[in-house]
Design a protein around this motif. Structure first.
Motif, short mmCIF file in Angstrom:
data_model
loop_
_atom_site.label_atom_id
_atom_site.label_comp_id
_atom_site.label_asym_id
_atom_site.label_seq_id
_atom_site.Cartn_x
_atom_site.Cartn_y
_atom_site.Cartn_z
N ASP A 25 0.92 -1.27 0.03
CA ASP A 25 0.02 0.08 -0.14
C ASP A 25 0.86 1.12 -0.04
N ARG A 26 1.99 1.45 0.59
CA ARG A 26 2.99 2.24 0.79
C ARG A 26 3.41 2.54 -0.82
N PHE A 27 3.68 1.52 -1.63
CA PHE A 27 4.23 1.82 -2.79
C PHE A 27 3.23 2.32 -3.86
N ARG A 28 1.94 1.99 -3.37
CA ARG A 28 0.68 2.27 -4.32
C ARG A 28 0.52 3.53 -4.14
N GLU A 29 0.73 4.17 -2.81
CA GLU A 29 0.77 5.52 -2.38
C GLU A 29 1.55 6.45 -3.28
N VAL A 30 2.94 6.02 -3.29
CA VAL A 30 3.97 6.46 -4.00
C VAL A 30 3.65 6.73 -5.39
N VAL A 31 2.92 5.91 -6.10
CA VAL A 31 2.63 5.82 -7.62
C VAL A 31 1.43 6.88 -7.84
N ASP A 32 0.38 6.49 -6.78
CA ASP A 32 -0.79 7.83 -6.95
C ASP A 32 -0.27 9.38 -6.72
N ASN A 33 0.95 9.17 -5.97
CA ASN A 33 1.22 10.88 -5.72
C ASN A 33 1.99 11.20 -7.10
N ALA A 34 2.63 10.44 -7.70
CA ALA A 34 3.44 10.59 -8.93
C ALA A 34 2.23 11.19 -10.06
N LEU A 35 1.22 10.12 -10.05
CA LEU A 35 0.14 10.56 -11.05
C LEU A 35 -0.31 11.80 -10.60
N LEU A 309 8.84 20.09 -3.08
CA LEU A 309 7.85 19.80 -2.07
C LEU A 309 7.77 18.35 -1.83
N HIS A 310 7.25 18.03 -0.64
CA HIS A 310 7.12 16.83 -0.32
C HIS A 310 6.02 16.15 -1.02
N ALA A 311 6.18 14.80 -1.68
CA ALA A 311 5.18 14.24 -2.37
C ALA A 311 4.04 13.78 -1.57
N ASP A 312 4.68 13.45 -0.42
CA ASP A 312 3.45 12.55 0.71
C ASP A 312 2.89 13.27 1.32
N ALA A 313 1.49 13.01 1.81
CA ALA A 313 0.74 13.63 2.74
C ALA A 313 1.30 13.87 4.31
N GLY A 314 2.14 12.94 4.53
CA GLY A 314 2.85 12.97 5.64
C GLY A 314 2.30 13.25 6.95
N GLY A 315 1.16 12.71 7.09
CA GLY A 315 0.12 12.79 8.12
C GLY A 315 -1.23 13.81 8.02
N LEU A 316 -1.18 14.63 6.88
CA LEU A 316 -2.14 15.21 6.29
C LEU A 316 -3.30 14.15 5.97
N THR A 317 -4.46 14.48 5.94
CA THR A 317 -5.47 13.68 5.15
C THR A 317 -5.15 13.52 3.58
N ASP A 318 -5.77 12.59 2.93
CA ASP A 318 -5.38 12.50 1.43
C ASP A 318 -6.16 14.17 0.74
N ALA A 319 -7.33 14.39 1.39
CA ALA A 319 -8.07 15.60 1.01
C ALA A 319 -7.29 16.66 1.17
N GLN A 320 -6.81 17.08 2.40
CA GLN A 320 -5.85 18.15 2.67
C GLN A 320 -4.67 18.32 1.87
N HIS A 321 -3.96 17.01 1.67
CA HIS A 321 -2.92 17.18 0.92
C HIS A 321 -3.12 17.42 -0.65
N ARG A 322 -4.13 16.70 -1.24
CA ARG A 322 -4.50 17.34 -2.57
C ARG A 322 -5.03 19.00 -2.86
N ASP A 323 -5.84 19.50 -1.70
CA ASP A 323 -6.33 20.70 -1.78
C ASP A 323 -5.12 21.38 -1.61
N ALA A 324 -3.89 21.12 -0.80
CA ALA A 324 -2.70 22.12 -0.65
C ALA A 324 -1.88 22.20 -1.75
N LEU A 325 -1.92 21.05 -2.54
CA LEU A 325 -1.22 21.07 -3.85
C LEU A 325 -1.74 21.68 -4.80
N GLU A 326 -2.92 21.68 -5.01
CA GLU A 326 -4.03 22.45 -5.99
C GLU A 326 -3.80 23.94 -5.77
N LEU A 327 -3.84 24.33 -4.43
CA LEU A 327 -3.56 25.65 -4.11
C LEU A 327 -2.38 26.05 -4.52
#
Length: 387
Positions: A25-35, A309-327
């Motif tokens: 699952d951690r590797f899957r997360e890396v792939v999702d973050n790259a996409l 920037l860090h590609a990983d959420a690193g403790g943020l929720t997935d929604a927070q992480h995506r919203d911050a990157l979009e911002l």
């Protein structure tokens, strides 16, 4: 300015919940973050290399090859390739293959690496690690540029008219030198006219700024055009929201979780409070304007043209992480792209082996500048790095 998202593939308990994902699952997360990084318009995605806990990033060529098949535009970085631990011949084979599979989207950030466990794993000592790094880099760059190589290195068997396949797509690949706290990597980068990537994560700005100044001094010392000296820089964390109050409130549990993990490991924190972390570290936490202002403050010291920037959420929720990157991409990146210049080269393949486009075998990666001195031997490179 260009922007990278980078992961070291830390595999540790979630700093807030304490839950640890499975390895798969951690590797899957890396792939999702790259996409996600490609979808949002980041210029590059980087994967670190570590050979000890709590990382599972021991094989960046494999991870990046998988990402190359799933992406089409984003450039693929190593962060860093630990050449002091690797056979440069084998490292070349892996990365030349990846270079083709990615269509010339590969860029390398090379470095000594750190950590006593991985040094022991590869039988590298604190006395010889810099010599190994310099020797491996020189041999790696020669193999990338020359169809046949003869060399008598100290740390691996000699080569006599050796041909190493496949020959690369980029001629040559662009190589950055990762720098944290030591002058050896900085001097190696400056000597060969290569770009420098400052870690800029663990400490306040001063030691990193000092090394960047040293890089520019040595760059001129070796006879390169000062206008072509190129610097990238990391960041210790990122979370932007519409207001600083919202950003601080959301990031506080993340910071406190990481602080508790450091204390559990017996590590004395450099920044003991979130307020201190936001103020004195390279972390970009706050409103869009606060993030812009802080990048500008660091740019005044570094003159950098690439930021990670860090590609990983690193403790943020997935929604927070995506919203911050979009911002970041909607409100922050456009301003920084306008205000801060790009690196002094085309952001794309450094050269190819297609007819009529192949660069000369001796051309310098990245800047196009060639060292004024004659190419140094492996022994000379090792002596330089240990000076």
């Amino acid at each position: 300015m260009k922007f990278l998202a980078i992961t070291l593939i830390v595999h540790a308990p979630h700093p807030v919940t304490g839950h640890r994902k499975s390895t798969q699952d951690r590797f899957r997360e890396v792939v999702d973050n790259a996409l996600l990084a490609e979808e949002l318009g980041f210029d590059g995605f980087g994967v670190g290399e570590r050979h000890e806990r709590p990382f599972i990033s021991s094989s960046p060529p494999v991870v990046l090859s998988h990402l190359a098949a799933l992406t089409s535009r984003i450039r693929l970085f190593t962060a860093v390739t630990t050449l002091s631990l690797l056979d440069p011949v084998r490292a070349y084979e892996d990365y030349a293959t990846l270079d083709h599979l990615s269509g010339g989207r590969l860029e390398l950030i090379v470095g000594k690496g750190n950590g006593s466990a991985q040094r022991e794993l590869f039988d590298v000592t604190t006395d010889d690690q810099w010599d190994r790094n310099a020797e491996s880099y020189e041999l790696f760059r020669r193999i990338w540029r020359q169809d046949k190589v003869t060399a008598s290195p100290r740390f691996r068997p000699e080569l006599t008219g050796a041909e190493v396949w496949p020959r690369p797509f980029q001629r040559p690949v662009r190589v950055w030198h990762g720098s944290a706290t030591s002058r050896e990597s900085v001097d190696l980068a400056a000597r060969y006219g290569d770009p420098l990537f400052s870690a800029n994560v663990t400490n306040p700005i001063e030691p990193y700024a000092e090394l960047v100044r040293y890089y520019r001094e040595q760059w001129e010392h070796y006879g390169h055009d000062p206008a072509l000296a190129t610097v990238g820089a990391g960041s210790a964390g990122y979370y932007a929201a519409r207001t600083s109050q919202e950003a601080i409130a959301a990031y506080r549990p993340v910071f406190e979780g990481h602080l508790a993990f450091q204390k559990q490991l017996g590590v004395e924190p450099v920044f003991p409070t979130l307020e201190d972390f936001v103020e004195r570290s390279s972390a970009l936490i706050g409103s869009p304007q606060q993030v812009i202002d802080k990048v500008h403050r660091y740019h005044e010291q570094f003159g950098h043209s690439v930021l990670h920037l860090h590609a990983d959420a690193g403790g943020l929720t997935d929604a927070q992480h995506r919203d911050a990157l979009e911002l970041f991409q909607s409100d922050i990146a456009p301003v920084l792209r306008r205000d801060i210049p790009d690196p002094p080269w085309e952001w794309g393949p450094a050269g190819t082996d297609a007819p009529g486009t192949r660069a000369e075998a001796g051309a310098e990666a990245g800047t196009g500048a060639e060292p004024t001195a004659e190419p140094i031997s492996a022994a000379d490179a090792a002596a330089t790095a240990s000076a």
